[in-house]
Motif scaffolding. Structure first.
Motif, PDB file in Angstrom:
ATOM      1  N   LYS A  33      52.881  62.684  11.640  1.00 16.43           N
ATOM      2  CA  LYS A  33      53.469  61.833  10.832  1.00 16.43           C
ATOM      3  C   LYS A  33      53.405  60.393  11.325  1.00 16.43           C
ATOM      4  O   LYS A  33      53.862  60.451  12.267  1.00 16.43           O
ATOM      5  N   PHE A  34      53.287  59.354  10.441  1.00 12.48           N
ATOM      6  CA  PHE A  34      53.189  57.939  10.752  1.00 12.48           C
ATOM      7  C   PHE A  34      52.203  57.392  11.771  1.00 12.48           C
ATOM      8  O   PHE A  34      52.214  56.413  12.374  1.00 12.48           O
TER       9      PHE A  34
ATOM     10  N   THR B 291      47.967  57.882  12.345  1.00 20.73           N
ATOM     11  CA  THR B 291      46.727  58.132  11.941  1.00 20.73           C
ATOM     12  C   THR B 291      45.863  58.578  13.303  1.00 20.73           C
ATOM     13  O   THR B 291      44.709  57.794  13.806  1.00 20.73           O
TER      14      THR B 291
END
Length: 467
Positions: free
Chosen positions: A183-184, A186
């Motif tokens: 999450k958060f 890439t």
């Protein structure tokens, strides 16, 4: 093997303690080497004053009581120091350069054996010298010392980037089919796996006692030997689908500048040779140790190169482990050995910088604060290396750049220059011409290889990000 490695570490540690007791708190921290396996090129901090001796001064040789490494132990240690990442990429280099380029590999092996010999002669002339940096200091004073130290730190840093790229590439194959998300952030699955591996290795950077992590050196040697055995077994019993008895091109001149850096990198280990020399019970056998060790290593690299190139031809990967048949148990062993190798390197490679940093900190700081500072700095540097490796994951080109830009200087140019300076006026015309020729050859090899590998990195980077 473990016993002899620990003895060298103990010898260096005892010497450093002795120097601290003799020179007190006002001594100057200078970088010197710590023995380890190949691509490991190490320096630690030795508290000592400038050791340059007056020209022509007579120095009585002293034999250290702890220097009891036998001929066989010395050969094992030198071979272990030399064999590393180079063997992974030699098949790629032989295929890209043609089978005749193996003559360049053999020639560089002979040259590196000679330059290790002349380093031994420098140490023999002045027994107070204990490290590669000391030899630079003896030849050119403070400027020589810091120039050499700079190149050594550059090689450590760039080698660790190459190890991290290798870790990234092989983790992809080990965990093929795995899908991870964060999450958060890439990041791709291979990048996440590499990050996790780095985080697992991170605590080892906080270990202060070098003897506690010396076992990692032996682990790296075992992993390298295991990889060779796996590739040899694959060549003997079949390389899997897509493998065959491919023909190797005779010679590809345009690829020589880039692959020469790969060859030199694989033969680099000179910065730890003075420690090996000092650890020997009979240093007069150091020349024989160099000849035997470089013969073994060159033979291993050459055989590995031909085995991989013959099995996979133009399809051979920059790391031979990535070309092996994916579903065989022997391939899994080779892949895990390649993944674990960088994990054994980080603490040992960072130790020189960490110790140097700790000695540079104010004496008013307590030991725990110094440990926290050095651990934090080393951790940040490792994360920077991770970022670089993920940004430029082009193993063969980074390895070539490291070999051309740094290893050529350490293995070819510096030893010849040191020898000329220290023995100026006392060597024959033949040796004078020989060493000057090696310096010129080294500069040409470094210049062409650096330009070629830099251009390839840039072109690959542009091509990768334009698609």
């Amino acid at each position: 093997m473990m016993k002899s490695l620990r003895k060298i570490l103990s010898l260096r540690s005892n010497y450093c303690i002795k120097q601290r007791s003799e020179h007190g708190e006002n001594s100057v921290a200078l970088p010197v080497q710590l023995p380890n396996c190949n691509d490991c090129d190490h320096i630690v901090v030795e508290d000592r004053k400038n050791s340059t001796t007056t020209e022509g001064a007579h120095v009585e040789p002293k034999h250290d009581a702890n220097a009891d490494s036998s001929f066989v132990h010395a050969v094992i240690n030198m071979v272990g120091m030399l064999i590393g990442l180079g063997q992974l990429s030699t098949p790629y280099a032989v295929e890209k350069g043609g089978w005749a380029s193996a003559l360049l590999l053999i020639g560089l092996g002979v040259i590196c054996a000679y330059t290790s010999y002349i380093l031994g002669k420098c140490l023999e002339k002045n027994p107070t010298l204990t490290s590669y940096v000391d030899i630079g200091n003896q030849a050119f004073g403070t400027k020589g010392r810091y120039l050499v130290a700079t190149f050594i730190y550059m090689e450590i840093f760039m080698a660790l980037v190459s190890y991290t790229i290798s870790l990234h590439d092989n983790l992809i194959t080990v965990f093929i089919g795995t899908h991870l998300k964060m999450k958060f952030v890439t990041l791709t699955t291979p990048q996440i796996l590499t990050l996790v591996a780095i985080l697992i290795a991170l605590p080892s950077l906080w270990i202060r006692d070098m003897s506690s992590i010396s076992f990692l050196s032996t682990g790296g040697i075992v992993m390298s030997l295991l990889i060779f055995v796996c590739v040899a077994a694959t060549a003997i019993f079949g390389g899997g689908e897509g493998s065959n008895n491919h023909s190797i091109p005779v010679f590809k001149l345009h690829n020589i500048p880039s692959i020469s850096g790969i060859y030199v990198f694989g033969l680099g280990g000179h910065i730890v040779f003075p420690d090996l020399y000092k650890s020997m019970k009979d240093p007069s056998k150091f020349t024989k140790v160099s000849i035997v060790s470089f013969t073994i290593v060159t033979a291993v690299y050459t055989s590995m190169g031909f085995m991989g190139a013959k099995m996979y031809g133009n399809d051979v990967q920059s790391q031979i482990t990535l070309s092996l048949p994916p579903n065989k148990i022997i391939t899994k062993i080779a892949l895990w050995a390649t993944v674990l190798t960088p994990m054994t390197k980080y603490a040992l490679e960072f130790a020189p910088f960490a110790i140097h940093l700790e000695h540079a900190l104010p004496n008013s700081l307590n030991a725990r604060t110094k440990l926290v500072i050095r651990g934090c700095v080393a951790s940040v540097l490792l994360l920077i290396i991770l970022a670089l490796a993920l940004s430029v994951p082009y193993f063969e080109h980074v390895l070539s750049l490291t070999g051309s830009l740094v290893s050529v200087a350490i293995c070819l140019v510096f030893p010849s220059i040191f020898y000329l300076k220290i023995f100026w006026g006392k060597i024959t015309r033949f040796l004078l011409v020989l060493n000057i020729s090696l310096v010129i050859f080294g500069f040409l090899l470094a210049g062409m290889g650096t330009i070629s590998s830099t251009k390839l990195i840039w072109q690959t980077f542009i091509s990768h990000h334009s698609t």
